[in-house]
Design a protein around this motif. Sequence first.
Motif, short mmCIF file in Angstrom:
data_model
loop_
_atom_site.label_atom_id
_atom_site.label_comp_id
_atom_site.label_asym_id
_atom_site.label_seq_id
_atom_site.Cartn_x
_atom_site.Cartn_y
_atom_site.Cartn_z
N SER A 1 59.31 60.58 127.10
CA SER A 1 58.66 61.74 127.68
C SER A 1 57.71 62.42 126.71
O SER A 1 56.66 62.92 127.11
N GLY A 2 58.07 62.42 125.42
CA GLY A 2 57.19 63.04 124.43
C GLY A 2 55.84 62.36 124.36
O GLY A 2 54.80 63.03 124.27
N PHE A 3 55.81 61.04 124.44
CA PHE A 3 54.56 60.30 124.39
C PHE A 3 53.68 60.63 125.60
O PHE A 3 52.49 60.91 125.47
N PHE A 4 54.29 60.58 126.79
CA PHE A 4 53.52 60.84 128.00
C PHE A 4 53.02 62.29 128.06
O PHE A 4 51.91 62.56 128.50
N LYS A 5 53.83 63.23 127.60
CA LYS A 5 53.40 64.63 127.59
C LYS A 5 52.24 64.83 126.63
O LYS A 5 51.31 65.59 126.93
N ASN A 6 52.28 64.15 125.49
CA ASN A 6 51.17 64.27 124.54
C ASN A 6 49.89 63.67 125.11
O ASN A 6 48.80 64.23 124.93
N VAL A 7 50.02 62.55 125.81
CA VAL A 7 48.84 61.91 126.41
C VAL A 7 48.23 62.82 127.47
O VAL A 7 47.00 62.97 127.55
N ILE A 8 49.07 63.44 128.31
CA ILE A 8 48.56 64.30 129.38
C ILE A 8 47.97 65.59 128.80
O ILE A 8 46.97 66.10 129.32
N PHE A 9 48.56 66.11 127.73
CA PHE A 9 48.06 67.37 127.16
C PHE A 9 46.84 67.15 126.26
O PHE A 9 46.11 68.11 126.00
N LEU A 10 46.62 65.92 125.79
CA LEU A 10 45.55 65.66 124.83
C LEU A 10 44.17 66.16 125.26
O LEU A 10 43.44 66.74 124.46
N PRO A 11 43.75 65.99 126.54
CA PRO A 11 42.41 66.48 126.92
C PRO A 11 42.24 67.99 126.75
O PRO A 11 41.10 68.47 126.65
N ARG A 12 43.35 68.73 126.70
CA ARG A 12 43.25 70.19 126.58
C ARG A 12 42.64 70.60 125.26
O ARG A 12 42.00 71.65 125.17
N ILE A 13 42.82 69.80 124.21
CA ILE A 13 42.31 70.18 122.90
C ILE A 13 40.82 69.87 122.76
O ILE A 13 40.19 70.26 121.77
#
Length: 324
Positions: A131-143
């Motif tokens: 879950s940590g990997f997928f959450k980071n991938v989904i949140f990445l565009p926010r930065i």
Amino acid sequence: MTIASTINLSREERDAEIIASIGLKNIRAREKQVERRNLMRAALFMAPALILVIGVLLVPVVYNVWTSFTKWKQFKGWDEFAGMANYQKMSTNPFFMDALTNTGIWVVASIVFPLVIGLGFALLFRNAPLSGFFKNVIFLPRILAPTAVGILWYYVYAPDGILNYFIGLFTGGETDTGWLYEAGTVTPSIVVAFLWQTVGLSMVLLILGLAAIPKDPIQAAQIDGATRFQIFWHITLPLLMPTILVVTILSVLAGFTAFDLLWVMGGDYPRQRTLSLAVFMYFEAFQKGNWAFGSAVAVTMGIVVLAVTWVQAWVQQYVDKRIH
């Protein structure tokens, strides 16, 4: 105290009563002095924030409202009162209604999709493997900066871009659709790019909201034989309402103030100024020099924001009551 009762008192009692009266007055005076001192200290601590809010927020808003009732154009017409002329001009402007309609589409899309998709991701990746990997991938565009996102998706939607390439692979033929050059596809295409960047934040906020929900009501419902949907609808969702309110407020503000993404991706579209009220306001005020008319558009956009926020709060209260 009456005169008769004062005469009947001994000298010691009268002296004690006078001293007590004087002491009470001193105590009250001391309390008022402390209150004034505390008030002054509070005012000193709040002064920087008050000055910032008044100078950066309140004064510009008041000045913008005043400007909307003038004839102010670039370097001329300074503070010449025009009444409701700028607001009447909006009703006759051929692009204003298009901008208002597109802004409505943006607001609905920015409220519904980030909330629904973000909640789905939050429930899916809360306890899932990796879950940590997928959450980071989904949140990445926010930065990423919205300008960078706009340039990236501009090439995705280009006639020879990635999207047409994959469509050609699946259909077996070549396609050169200009997704950002046609009236029927330009707004949905930009909405997709907007969601790609903003869903991650909604997901993270909702995950935090889910983590803050106590486990005791859920465990009690499971013992009573409640289904997952019943637990979600009657326990999880009501307890998640404060977080949902935060997410929707942020989404509304993002939808109304979206500018750089629209400007970058819709720059080659012949009527790019109609993509939203924010872009339309910028075009009229800073490119055409109609600053008073641009101020009127800004005031109208502010009124619409307040109306949407009020409706949103009312709907949320109604849903909360129905759920309970």
